[in-house]
Enzyme design. Structure first.
Site, PDB file in Angstrom:
ATOM      1  N   GLY A  81      37.171  33.162   9.607  1.00  0.00           N
ATOM      2  CA  GLY A  81      37.534  31.979   8.802  1.00  0.00           C
ATOM      3  C   GLY A  81      36.881  30.741   9.384  1.00  0.00           C
ATOM      4  O   GLY A  81      36.946  30.512  10.589  1.00  0.00           O
TER       5      GLY A  81
ATOM      6  N   ARG B 110      33.650  37.725   7.093  1.00  0.00           N
ATOM      7  CA  ARG B 110      34.430  38.762   7.785  1.00  0.00           C
ATOM      8  C   ARG B 110      33.656  40.049   7.507  1.00  0.00           C
ATOM      9  O   ARG B 110      33.435  40.400   6.348  1.00  0.00           O
ATOM     10  CB  ARG B 110      35.841  38.847   7.232  1.00  0.00           C
ATOM     11  CG  ARG B 110      36.622  37.528   7.345  1.00  0.00           C
ATOM     12  CD  ARG B 110      38.099  37.757   7.100  1.00  0.00           C
ATOM     13  NE  ARG B 110      38.805  36.509   6.837  1.00  0.00           N
ATOM     14  CZ  ARG B 110      39.218  35.663   7.770  1.00  0.00           C
ATOM     15  NH1 ARG B 110      38.977  35.918   9.038  1.00  0.00           N
ATOM     16  NH2 ARG B 110      39.877  34.563   7.439  1.00  0.00           N
TER      17      ARG B 110
ATOM     18  N   ASP C  18      40.030  35.146  16.751  1.00  0.00           N
ATOM     19  CA  ASP C  18      40.362  36.452  17.318  1.00  0.00           C
ATOM     20  C   ASP C  18      39.350  37.562  16.951  1.00  0.00           C
ATOM     21  O   ASP C  18      38.827  38.259  17.824  1.00  0.00           O
ATOM     22  CB  ASP C  18      41.769  36.799  16.804  1.00  0.00           C
ATOM     23  CG  ASP C  18      42.313  38.065  17.391  1.00  0.00           C
ATOM     24  OD1 ASP C  18      42.975  37.987  18.434  1.00  0.00           O
ATOM     25  OD2 ASP C  18      42.039  39.139  16.823  1.00  0.00           O
TER      26      ASP C  18
ATOM     27  N   THR D 103      39.340  28.112  15.330  1.00  0.00           N
ATOM     28  CA  THR D 103      40.196  28.655  14.269  1.00  0.00           C
ATOM     29  C   THR D 103      41.335  27.677  14.045  1.00  0.00           C
ATOM     30  O   THR D 103      41.870  27.123  15.008  1.00  0.00           O
ATOM     31  CB  THR D 103      40.773  30.039  14.634  1.00  0.00           C
ATOM     32  OG1 THR D 103      41.892  30.314  13.766  1.00  0.00           O
ATOM     33  CG2 THR D 103      41.269  30.135  16.062  1.00  0.00           C
TER      34      THR D 103
ATOM     35  N   ASP E  67      44.189  28.442  13.339  1.00  0.00           N
ATOM     36  CA  ASP E  67      45.459  29.085  13.706  1.00  0.00           C
ATOM     37  C   ASP E  67      45.920  28.771  15.136  1.00  0.00           C
ATOM     38  O   ASP E  67      47.086  28.968  15.465  1.00  0.00           O
ATOM     39  CB  ASP E  67      45.348  30.611  13.550  1.00  0.00           C
ATOM     40  CG  ASP E  67      44.977  31.033  12.142  1.00  0.00           C
ATOM     41  OD1 ASP E  67      45.211  30.233  11.212  1.00  0.00           O
ATOM     42  OD2 ASP E  67      44.444  32.139  11.970  1.00  0.00           O
TER      43      ASP E  67
ATOM     44  N   ASP F 192      45.481  30.460  17.910  1.00  0.00           N
ATOM     45  CA  ASP F 192      46.168  31.660  18.411  1.00  0.00           C
ATOM     46  C   ASP F 192      45.353  32.401  19.484  1.00  0.00           C
ATOM     47  O   ASP F 192      45.475  33.606  19.638  1.00  0.00           O
ATOM     48  CB  ASP F 192      46.485  32.607  17.238  1.00  0.00           C
ATOM     49  CG  ASP F 192      45.236  33.012  16.464  1.00  0.00           C
ATOM     50  OD1 ASP F 192      44.144  32.484  16.753  1.00  0.00           O
ATOM     51  OD2 ASP F 192      45.347  33.857  15.559  1.00  0.00           O
TER      52      ASP F 192
ATOM     53  N   ARG G 181      48.205  32.409   9.742  1.00  0.00           N
ATOM     54  CA  ARG G 181      48.301  33.867   9.916  1.00  0.00           C
ATOM     55  C   ARG G 181      49.615  34.203  10.622  1.00  0.00           C
ATOM     56  O   ARG G 181      50.659  33.911  10.071  1.00  0.00           O
ATOM     57  CB  ARG G 181      47.088  34.384  10.711  1.00  0.00           C
ATOM     58  CG  ARG G 181      46.787  35.856  10.438  1.00  0.00           C
ATOM     59  CD  ARG G 181      45.602  36.320  11.245  1.00  0.00           C
ATOM     60  NE  ARG G 181      44.356  35.777  10.788  1.00  0.00           N
ATOM     61  CZ  ARG G 181      43.625  36.278   9.790  1.00  0.00           C
ATOM     62  NH1 ARG G 181      44.051  37.332   9.150  1.00  0.00           N
ATOM     63  NH2 ARG G 181      42.496  35.738   9.440  1.00  0.00           N
TER      64      ARG G 181
HETATM   65  O1  F6P Z   1      42.357  32.523  10.368  1.00  0.00           O
HETATM   66  C1  F6P Z   1      42.251  31.410   9.548  1.00  0.00           C
HETATM   67  C2  F6P Z   1      42.970  31.643   8.251  1.00  0.00           C
HETATM   68  O2  F6P Z   1      42.821  30.495   7.452  1.00  0.00           O
HETATM   69  C3  F6P Z   1      44.456  32.004   8.369  1.00  0.00           C
HETATM   70  O3  F6P Z   1      45.269  30.889   8.621  1.00  0.00           O
HETATM   71  C4  F6P Z   1      44.703  32.671   7.046  1.00  0.00           C
HETATM   72  O4  F6P Z   1      45.780  33.576   7.132  1.00  0.00           O
HETATM   73  C5  F6P Z   1      43.410  33.393   6.786  1.00  0.00           C
HETATM   74  O5  F6P Z   1      42.415  32.736   7.562  1.00  0.00           O
HETATM   75  C6  F6P Z   1      42.980  33.418   5.349  1.00  0.00           C
HETATM   76  O6  F6P Z   1      41.822  34.182   5.270  1.00  0.00           O
HETATM   77  P1  F6P Z   1      40.882  34.271   3.989  1.00  0.00           P
HETATM   78  O7  F6P Z   1      40.164  32.955   3.888  1.00  0.00           O
HETATM   79  O8  F6P Z   1      39.964  35.389   4.289  1.00  0.00           O
HETATM   80  O9  F6P Z   1      41.772  34.480   2.824  1.00  0.00           O
END
Ligand code: F6P
Length: 326
Positions: free
Chosen positions: A18, A79, A110, A133, A135, A137, A179
């Site tokens: 992300g 991803r 992560d 990130t 998050d 985390d 997340r």
């Molecule tokens: O890891 C960053 C994040 O924005 C999280 O907070 C969220 O759960 C996830 O990515 C959403 O991912 P995507 O953009 O693939 O839907």
């Protein structure tokens, strides 16, 4: 300097997972600090997918002009499931070898770090990590690049929702990202003066929360802001429960991906500038399989394995304070 370090000429940089505001500022720092130290820098497009497919772009001082203030990532990100396979990793390693890239800076969260662990442990590709990130985390850093901007974006939205909630005497349940982490939620709750916050790190009793709302309503209170971390509950389910138990008009706002965009805050730009340079320093010193971070204002170095061990956000003190001040 030993022979191996003297030979190090060309480094790669990628962003993965992300996107987070401040990734561009980190790329700029890696490139300019690397060039300053006589390294060639190659940008890898779309994270590990670009490594597999050989999508590369040489980066020089000029090519990172005018990006320090921009959200997203000029290198783009993805991803990449293929990188989880042996074959995908083999292709990625071939790209690095074919292009004589001696070491790699990975910027991300992560999943990005787990990719770098594979490259270093299994394929002996020198890698270092920069934590980015929303998050927050990752271990080894008090805060990750992007988290401060995300909090401020969510806070601005929450303040606006507060205006309509007060005017129309409603309960608003606002879902924020993170997340499995309650970091964004707890900070937005304290900063916005929210009445309640649900985070995955703490257990919550929705019935108690609804009783508090009913009690407040009897005393004349007429609007509520409830912040819900996406890892704690679904905002629509929480809202249904509130309507059912209190009879009050309730609305839901899922803030979603706006939290990932926008110009990075000063804090995120400064963090990115410092951590990008610190990552290049690790490479120049021949320290691989590690990530940089910030601890008590100082640069900190952590093993990539430790960085992904699952940091729980420190939520309890902020939670108590949010409840006392509401
Ligand atoms: O890891 C960053 C994040 O924005 C999280 O907070 C969220 O759960 C996830 O990515 C959403 O991912 P995507 O953009 O693939 O839907």
């Amino acid at each position: 300097m030993d022979d191996k370090m003297k030979k190090l000429k060309r480094i790669g940089v990628l962003t993965s997972g992300g996107d987070a505001p401040g990734m561009n500022a980190a790329i700029r720092s890696v490139v300019r600090y690397g060039v300053y130290h006589n390294l060639e820098v190659i940008g890898i497009l779309r994270g590990y997918a670009g490594l597999i497919n050989g999508n590369l772009r040489p980066l020089d001082h000029r090519s990172v002009s005018g990006i320090i203030n921009r959200g997203g990532t000029i290198l783009e990100t993805a991803r990449c499931d293929e990188f989880l396979t042996e074959e995908g990793q083999r292709k990625a390693v071939e790209t690095l070898k074919r292009n004589r890239i001696d070491a790699l800076v990975v910027i991300g969260g992560d999943g990005t770090y787990r990719g770098a662990i594979q490259l270093w442990d299994k394929w002996h590709i020198p890698c270092v990590g920069v934590p980015a990130t929303i998050d927050n985390d990752l271990n080894g850093t008090d805060i990750t690049i992007g988290a401060d901007t995300a909090i401020n974006t969510a806070l601005e939205a929450t303040d606006k929702i507060r205006d309509t909630a007060t005017s129309m005497e409603r309960v608003f349940v606002i879902e924020v990202m993170g997340r499995d982490s309650g970091f964004i939620a707890i900070h937005v709750a304290l900063a916005s003066g929210a009445e309640e916050v649900l985070v995955p790190e703490l257990s919550h009793n929705l019935e108690d929360m609804c009783r508090d709302i009913v009690e407040g309503s009897r005393r004349g209170k007429n609007s509520w802001i409830i912040i819900v971390a996406e890892g704690a509950a679904r905002a629509d389910k929480v809202a249904e429960k509130i309507t059912e138990m209190t009879g009050l008009e309730t609305r839901v706002a899922v803030l979603g991906h706006i939290q990932r965009g926008g110009n990075p805050t000063a804090q995120d730009r400064i963090l990115a500038a410092r951590l990008g340079a610190a990552a290049v320093d690790l490479i120049l010193n021949g320290e691989f399989g590690k990530a940089v971070g910030i601890k008590d204002g100082e640069i900190n170095v952590v093993d990539l394995h430790d960085a992904v061990k699952g940091k729980g956000a420190v939520v309890e003190p902020f939670y108590q304070l949010t409840r006392i001040l509401t």
